[in-house]
Design a protein around this motif. Structure first.
Motif, PDB file in Angstrom:
ATOM      1  N   VAL A   1      13.634  44.015  40.655  1.00  0.00           N
ATOM      2  CA  VAL A   1      13.106  42.659  40.493  1.00  0.00           C
ATOM      3  C   VAL A   1      12.227  42.560  39.252  1.00  0.00           C
ATOM      4  O   VAL A   1      12.335  41.605  38.467  1.00  0.00           O
ATOM      5  CB  VAL A   1      12.327  42.231  41.754  1.00  0.00           C
ATOM      6  CG1 VAL A   1      11.606  40.907  41.523  1.00  0.00           C
ATOM      7  CG2 VAL A   1      13.272  42.101  42.945  1.00  0.00           C
ATOM      8  N   MET A   2      11.373  43.551  39.041  1.00  0.00           N
ATOM      9  CA  MET A   2      10.478  43.508  37.884  1.00  0.00           C
ATOM     10  C   MET A   2      11.255  43.612  36.574  1.00  0.00           C
ATOM     11  O   MET A   2      11.031  42.825  35.639  1.00  0.00           O
ATOM     12  CB  MET A   2       9.448  44.637  37.982  1.00  0.00           C
ATOM     13  CG  MET A   2       8.403  44.417  39.067  1.00  0.00           C
ATOM     14  SD  MET A   2       7.329  42.997  38.733  1.00  0.00           S
ATOM     15  CE  MET A   2       6.257  43.678  37.475  1.00  0.00           C
ATOM     16  N   PHE A   3      12.170  44.551  36.485  1.00  0.00           N
ATOM     17  CA  PHE A   3      12.901  44.756  35.232  1.00  0.00           C
ATOM     18  C   PHE A   3      13.858  43.601  34.935  1.00  0.00           C
ATOM     19  O   PHE A   3      13.940  43.130  33.796  1.00  0.00           O
ATOM     20  CB  PHE A   3      13.671  46.075  35.286  1.00  0.00           C
ATOM     21  CG  PHE A   3      12.814  47.288  35.052  1.00  0.00           C
ATOM     22  CD1 PHE A   3      11.523  47.167  34.543  1.00  0.00           C
ATOM     23  CD2 PHE A   3      13.282  48.567  35.327  1.00  0.00           C
ATOM     24  CE1 PHE A   3      10.729  48.280  34.318  1.00  0.00           C
ATOM     25  CE2 PHE A   3      12.502  49.689  35.102  1.00  0.00           C
ATOM     26  CZ  PHE A   3      11.228  49.545  34.597  1.00  0.00           C
ATOM     27  N   VAL A   4      14.572  43.133  35.938  1.00  0.00           N
ATOM     28  CA  VAL A   4      15.506  42.031  35.713  1.00  0.00           C
ATOM     29  C   VAL A   4      14.748  40.742  35.415  1.00  0.00           C
ATOM     30  O   VAL A   4      15.134  39.964  34.532  1.00  0.00           O
ATOM     31  CB  VAL A   4      16.436  41.846  36.928  1.00  0.00           C
ATOM     32  CG1 VAL A   4      17.310  40.597  36.758  1.00  0.00           C
ATOM     33  CG2 VAL A   4      17.321  43.070  37.113  1.00  0.00           C
ATOM     34  N   GLY A   5      13.662  40.501  36.149  1.00  0.00           N
ATOM     35  CA  GLY A   5      12.867  39.302  35.894  1.00  0.00           C
ATOM     36  C   GLY A   5      12.314  39.276  34.483  1.00  0.00           C
ATOM     37  O   GLY A   5      12.306  38.225  33.816  1.00  0.00           O
ATOM     38  N   ASN A   6      11.846  40.417  34.010  1.00  0.00           N
ATOM     39  CA  ASN A   6      11.355  40.504  32.629  1.00  0.00           C
ATOM     40  C   ASN A   6      12.484  40.264  31.635  1.00  0.00           C
ATOM     41  O   ASN A   6      12.302  39.556  30.636  1.00  0.00           O
ATOM     42  CB  ASN A   6      10.743  41.887  32.398  1.00  0.00           C
ATOM     43  CG  ASN A   6      10.354  42.112  30.952  1.00  0.00           C
ATOM     44  OD1 ASN A   6       9.528  41.410  30.392  1.00  0.00           O
ATOM     45  ND2 ASN A   6      10.980  43.107  30.328  1.00  0.00           N
ATOM     46  N   PHE A   7      13.661  40.829  31.900  1.00  0.00           N
ATOM     47  CA  PHE A   7      14.779  40.681  30.971  1.00  0.00           C
ATOM     48  C   PHE A   7      15.248  39.230  30.899  1.00  0.00           C
ATOM     49  O   PHE A   7      15.645  38.746  29.828  1.00  0.00           O
ATOM     50  CB  PHE A   7      15.939  41.585  31.380  1.00  0.00           C
ATOM     51  CG  PHE A   7      17.016  41.683  30.343  1.00  0.00           C
ATOM     52  CD1 PHE A   7      16.785  42.343  29.151  1.00  0.00           C
ATOM     53  CD2 PHE A   7      18.256  41.104  30.550  1.00  0.00           C
ATOM     54  CE1 PHE A   7      17.772  42.434  28.185  1.00  0.00           C
ATOM     55  CE2 PHE A   7      19.244  41.175  29.590  1.00  0.00           C
ATOM     56  CZ  PHE A   7      19.004  41.856  28.395  1.00  0.00           C
ATOM     57  N   ILE A   8      15.176  38.513  32.019  1.00  0.00           N
ATOM     58  CA  ILE A   8      15.501  37.079  32.002  1.00  0.00           C
ATOM     59  C   ILE A   8      14.557  36.344  31.057  1.00  0.00           C
ATOM     60  O   ILE A   8      14.972  35.493  30.270  1.00  0.00           O
ATOM     61  CB  ILE A   8      15.412  36.495  33.420  1.00  0.00           C
ATOM     62  CG1 ILE A   8      16.559  37.025  34.291  1.00  0.00           C
ATOM     63  CG2 ILE A   8      15.454  34.963  33.384  1.00  0.00           C
ATOM     64  CD1 ILE A   8      16.433  36.651  35.753  1.00  0.00           C
ATOM     65  N   GLY A   9      13.276  36.677  31.127  1.00  0.00           N
ATOM     66  CA  GLY A   9      12.304  36.052  30.235  1.00  0.00           C
ATOM     67  C   GLY A   9      12.573  36.382  28.782  1.00  0.00           C
ATOM     68  O   GLY A   9      12.425  35.521  27.900  1.00  0.00           O
ATOM     69  N   ILE A  10      13.002  37.596  28.512  1.00  0.00           N
ATOM     70  CA  ILE A  10      13.311  37.997  27.135  1.00  0.00           C
ATOM     71  C   ILE A  10      14.496  37.206  26.601  1.00  0.00           C
ATOM     72  O   ILE A  10      14.505  36.749  25.452  1.00  0.00           O
ATOM     73  CB  ILE A  10      13.591  39.513  27.078  1.00  0.00           C
ATOM     74  CG1 ILE A  10      12.289  40.290  27.323  1.00  0.00           C
ATOM     75  CG2 ILE A  10      14.213  39.911  25.741  1.00  0.00           C
ATOM     76  CD1 ILE A  10      12.480  41.775  27.462  1.00  0.00           C
ATOM     77  N   ILE A  11      15.505  37.024  27.437  1.00  0.00           N
ATOM     78  CA  ILE A  11      16.676  36.254  27.014  1.00  0.00           C
ATOM     79  C   ILE A  11      16.285  34.831  26.612  1.00  0.00           C
ATOM     80  O   ILE A  11      16.831  34.259  25.662  1.00  0.00           O
ATOM     81  CB  ILE A  11      17.720  36.208  28.149  1.00  0.00           C
ATOM     82  CG1 ILE A  11      18.317  37.597  28.364  1.00  0.00           C
ATOM     83  CG2 ILE A  11      18.826  35.206  27.840  1.00  0.00           C
ATOM     84  CD1 ILE A  11      19.230  37.673  29.571  1.00  0.00           C
ATOM     85  N   CYS A  12      15.307  34.274  27.318  1.00  0.00           N
ATOM     86  CA  CYS A  12      14.919  32.879  27.084  1.00  0.00           C
ATOM     87  C   CYS A  12      13.726  32.742  26.137  1.00  0.00           C
ATOM     88  O   CYS A  12      13.229  31.631  25.948  1.00  0.00           O
ATOM     89  CB  CYS A  12      14.577  32.211  28.420  1.00  0.00           C
ATOM     90  SG  CYS A  12      15.956  32.156  29.584  1.00  0.00           S
ATOM     91  N   ALA A  13      13.272  33.841  25.556  1.00  0.00           N
ATOM     92  CA  ALA A  13      12.167  33.764  24.605  1.00  0.00           C
ATOM     93  C   ALA A  13      12.641  33.119  23.308  1.00  0.00           C
ATOM     94  O   ALA A  13      13.724  33.425  22.812  1.00  0.00           O
ATOM     95  CB  ALA A  13      11.607  35.158  24.335  1.00  0.00           C
ATOM     96  N   ARG A  14      11.823  32.241  22.748  1.00  0.00           N
ATOM     97  CA  ARG A  14      12.239  31.513  21.550  1.00  0.00           C
ATOM     98  C   ARG A  14      12.358  32.438  20.342  1.00  0.00           C
ATOM     99  O   ARG A  14      13.225  32.244  19.498  1.00  0.00           O
ATOM    100  CB  ARG A  14      11.259  30.376  21.252  1.00  0.00           C
ATOM    101  CG  ARG A  14      11.599  29.649  19.967  1.00  0.00           C
ATOM    102  CD  ARG A  14      11.130  28.213  19.915  1.00  0.00           C
ATOM    103  NE  ARG A  14       9.735  27.994  20.241  1.00  0.00           N
ATOM    104  CZ  ARG A  14       9.085  26.869  19.944  1.00  0.00           C
ATOM    105  NH1 ARG A  14       9.707  25.890  19.315  1.00  0.00           N
ATOM    106  NH2 ARG A  14       7.842  26.713  20.294  1.00  0.00           N
ATOM    107  N   SER A  15      11.503  33.432  20.256  1.00  0.00           N
ATOM    108  CA  SER A  15      11.549  34.320  19.093  1.00  0.00           C
ATOM    109  C   SER A  15      11.314  35.757  19.527  1.00  0.00           C
ATOM    110  O   SER A  15      10.325  36.062  20.187  1.00  0.00           O
ATOM    111  CB  SER A  15      10.493  33.913  18.061  1.00  0.00           C
ATOM    112  OG  SER A  15      10.553  34.755  16.931  1.00  0.00           O
ATOM    113  N   LEU A  16      12.240  36.624  19.188  1.00  0.00           N
ATOM    114  CA  LEU A  16      12.095  38.052  19.422  1.00  0.00           C
ATOM    115  C   LEU A  16      12.064  38.769  18.081  1.00  0.00           C
ATOM    116  O   LEU A  16      12.851  38.473  17.188  1.00  0.00           O
ATOM    117  CB  LEU A  16      13.266  38.590  20.256  1.00  0.00           C
ATOM    118  CG  LEU A  16      13.401  38.062  21.690  1.00  0.00           C
ATOM    119  CD1 LEU A  16      14.606  38.702  22.355  1.00  0.00           C
ATOM    120  CD2 LEU A  16      12.147  38.349  22.494  1.00  0.00           C
TER     121      LEU A  16
END
Length: 355
Positions: free
Chosen positions: A324-339
């Motif tokens: 849950v922690m790793f997937v939830g974080n990765f979802i946020g990364i996908i939707c981050a405006r700038s990486l």
């Protein structure tokens, strides 16, 4: 019973091999690979102002611009500056140690779960970019991810309060750690009593206030606006993930709102269909069930649950917490405006089972 024991032995052996090998790899990188100047000098300039007594965030600047990180960043890099005098080589050694600690925590997480076969642990040492992020570029992301991985490890051992304080410490180094907050809240609601959720959340918030206290007392608005600026627009030129989007769209408020909506929808989908599937949905998973035979209305049930029910809803296993922690974080990364490239350290080593 022999097979799990053999797997644990193999995993521990693989982890030990990786850590020992990494010591020599890092030593070779520091000695033979040139350092890349990006943010280190700016960090040292910002820290120097703090160490000289400046408490106004508007006045703390480096050659890359104003300080935009919370107080934990200043404390951690002040310690590094004190130990190294701002010199590069000893700082690289410290970040090399930090790399080993971070990798060791990741290996601990995976040896405590069954998310990876033991031999896959050897693959965690193969990333050229992560080595570079730690010992050649010395980004503050390294400190933040080490703290957040420590928080996850504490959750695996059911140390919720200490884990939440550690998580708050990670947020104080770099605000991007908040991408873990939605899945963490779900786990808290599932795995802690209501009173526990409230007290743990209060402890984390109080620790954040404590860290920022010298700045909140002197220049509160400058500190909050600079270090927790949720509306900051990143420069399109440095974006990695949305480089293909025209700059006019990239910097628009509509694009930012769209990403937030997609982020929330993805979190809801995974929470409803994956993370809480076995409990029958989000509300049953956190103990909110509308049962007309026991309570007159759903709102009454909700009120009773939130304020008076102190029972622990369920016992979360290590695999579920990690996934849950790793997937939830990765979802946020996908939707981050700038990486940026260093953001790879946010999800490097994050694996989960399909379910």
């Amino acid at each position: 019973m022999e097979r799990p024991r053999k797997r644990d032995t193999n995993a521990a052996l693989a982890a030990a091999i990786v850590l020992v090998a990494e010591i020599f790899v890092l030593a070779a990188i520091i000695k033979y690979v040139p350092y890349t100047k990006i943010d280190w000098d700016a960090y040292m300039s910002q820290v120097e102002g703090f160490m000289e007594g400046e408490r106004n965030y508007a006045e703390l600047r480096g050659d890359t611009g104003p300080l935009v990180y919370p107080a934990g960043f200043l404390y951690s890099f002040s310690v590094i500056r004190f130990l190294t005098g701002g010199a590069l080589f000893p700082a690289q050694v410290i970040f090399g140690i930090l790399y080993i600690v971070n990798l060791g925590i990741i290996l601990l997480i995976y040896t405590k779960t069954n998310l990876l076969p033991w031999w896959a642990l050897l693959l965690l040492s193969l990333s050229k970019r992560v080595h570079s992020i730690f010992v050649l570029r010395l980004f503050n992301d390294c400190v933040a991810v080490t703290l957040v991985h420590s928080a996850i490890a504490l959750l695996l051992y059911k140390h919720w309060y200490l884990g939440l304080i550690m998580f708050s410490g990670a947020v104080s180094v770099k605000m991007n750690v908040l991408l873990y907050a939605p899945p963490l809240l779900l786990l808290m609601l599932k795995g802690m009593s209501t009173k526990g959720v409230i007290l743990a959340s209060f402890s984390a918030a109080a620790f954040q206030v404590l860290l920022g206290f010298p700045f909140l007392v002197a220049y509160p608005f400058e500190y909050i606006l600079r270090s927790f600026n949720l509306g900051r627009v990143f420069i399109h030129f440095w974006s990695v993930n949305f480089k293909f989007v025209p700059e006019s769209i990239f910097v628009s408020k509509a694009f930012a709102i769209a990403l937030v909506v997609v982020h929330l929808l993805l979190l809801f989908f995974f929470a409803r269909c994956k993370w809480c599937r076995h409990e029958g949905g989000i509300l049953p998973a956190i103990g909110l069930k509308c049962d007309d035979s026991k309570c007159s209305t759903f709102l009454h049930k909700l009120f009773v649950k939130v304020w008076f029910d102190n029972s622990i809803p369920c016992n979360l296993d290590a695999e579920h917490i990690t996934t849950v922690m790793f997937v939830g974080n990765f979802i946020g990364i996908i939707c981050a405006r700038s990486l940026h490239y260093q953001f790879y350290s946010w999800y490097f080593g994050s694996f989960s089972k399909k379910n």
